[in-house]
Scaffold this motif. Structure first.
Motif, PDB file in Angstrom:
ATOM      1  N   GLU A  61      12.159  33.348  24.172  1.00 25.36           N
ATOM      2  CA  GLU A  61      11.245  33.623  25.281  1.00 25.36           C
ATOM      3  C   GLU A  61       9.904  34.189  24.832  1.00 25.36           C
ATOM      4  O   GLU A  61       8.949  34.164  25.594  1.00 25.36           O
ATOM      5  N   ASP A  62       9.820  34.674  23.600  1.00 25.86           N
ATOM      6  CA  ASP A  62       8.572  35.251  23.096  1.00 25.86           C
ATOM      7  C   ASP A  62       7.780  34.279  22.221  1.00 25.86           C
ATOM      8  O   ASP A  62       6.976  34.701  21.393  1.00 25.86           O
ATOM      9  N   SER A  63       7.977  33.001  22.408  1.00 29.16           N
ATOM     10  CA  SER A  63       7.255  31.992  21.631  1.00 29.16           C
ATOM     11  C   SER A  63       6.014  31.522  22.394  1.00 29.16           C
ATOM     12  O   SER A  63       6.128  30.788  23.381  1.00 29.16           O
ATOM     13  N   PRO A  64       4.826  31.921  21.933  1.00 30.68           N
ATOM     14  CA  PRO A  64       3.615  31.447  22.606  1.00 30.68           C
ATOM     15  C   PRO A  64       3.465  29.934  22.511  1.00 30.68           C
ATOM     16  O   PRO A  64       2.964  29.295  23.439  1.00 30.68           O
TER      17      PRO A  64
ATOM     18  N   GLU B 207       0.092  36.058  22.328  1.00 38.13           N
ATOM     19  CA  GLU B 207      -0.766  35.734  21.179  1.00 38.13           C
ATOM     20  C   GLU B 207      -2.158  35.389  21.690  1.00 38.13           C
ATOM     21  O   GLU B 207      -2.351  34.339  22.289  1.00 38.13           O
ATOM     22  N   ARG B 208      -3.097  36.255  21.447  1.00 36.66           N
ATOM     23  CA  ARG B 208      -4.473  36.005  21.907  1.00 36.66           C
ATOM     24  C   ARG B 208      -5.176  35.057  20.934  1.00 36.66           C
ATOM     25  O   ARG B 208      -6.148  35.426  20.290  1.00 36.66           O
TER      26      ARG B 208
ATOM     27  N   GLN C 141      15.452  25.337  28.022  1.00 36.31           N
ATOM     28  CA  GLN C 141      16.554  25.766  27.148  1.00 36.31           C
ATOM     29  C   GLN C 141      16.012  26.454  25.905  1.00 36.31           C
ATOM     30  O   GLN C 141      16.527  27.488  25.496  1.00 36.31           O
ATOM     31  N   CYS C 142      14.980  25.894  25.294  1.00 36.22           N
ATOM     32  CA  CYS C 142      14.381  26.509  24.111  1.00 36.22           C
ATOM     33  C   CYS C 142      13.843  27.898  24.436  1.00 36.22           C
ATOM     34  O   CYS C 142      14.036  28.851  23.670  1.00 36.22           O
ATOM     35  N   LEU C 143      13.165  28.009  25.563  1.00 39.05           N
ATOM     36  CA  LEU C 143      12.600  29.302  25.947  1.00 39.05           C
ATOM     37  C   LEU C 143      13.693  30.302  26.307  1.00 39.05           C
ATOM     38  O   LEU C 143      13.482  31.513  26.194  1.00 39.05           O
ATOM     39  N   GLY C 144      14.856  29.830  26.699  1.00 37.42           N
ATOM     40  CA  GLY C 144      15.985  30.725  26.925  1.00 37.42           C
ATOM     41  C   GLY C 144      16.390  31.452  25.658  1.00 37.42           C
ATOM     42  O   GLY C 144      16.803  32.605  25.685  1.00 37.42           O
ATOM     43  N   GLU C 145      16.249  30.787  24.524  1.00 31.87           N
ATOM     44  CA  GLU C 145      16.571  31.379  23.222  1.00 31.87           C
ATOM     45  C   GLU C 145      15.372  32.076  22.591  1.00 31.87           C
ATOM     46  O   GLU C 145      15.544  32.989  21.788  1.00 31.87           O
TER      47      GLU C 145
END
Length: 90
Positions: A43-46, A76-77, A37-41
């Motif tokens: 999705e660009d969070s490493p 994020e490398r 659910q968090c990644l649904g909001e």
């Protein structure tokens, strides 16, 4: 040191807290649902992808763990992302 999560809405904050509590209590499926659910909001969070990758490792889902680790590296490398990716491949 873990990366700071981006600002998120109240629903995602609640889900992130639920995910953290679920991991502590070894309720891994509940944690996975909250992270999804968090990644649904966000999705660009490493950070969330690393969290979910580690969870997949704990559950024995190596392909899913690798996918999330690769996504974290792409976003994020950082040393955290690269080490996790290597751990997933090992």
């Amino acid at each position: 040191m873990p990366a700071t999560l981006p600002p998120i809405g109240q629903g995602a904050k609640r889900e992130r807290a639920t995910a953290s509590e679920a991991v502590k209590a070894s309720r891994l499926d509940e944690c996975l649902a909250s992270l999804n659910q968090c990644l649904g909001e966000h999705e660009d969070s490493p950070t969330l992808h690393r969290f979910r990758s580690r969870l997949h490792l704990r559950k024995g889902s190596s392909d899913a763990a690798v996918w999330d680790a690769r996504r974290a590296v792409a976003l994020e490398r950082s040393a955290d992302s690269l080490v996790l990716h290597a751990r997933c491949l090992h």
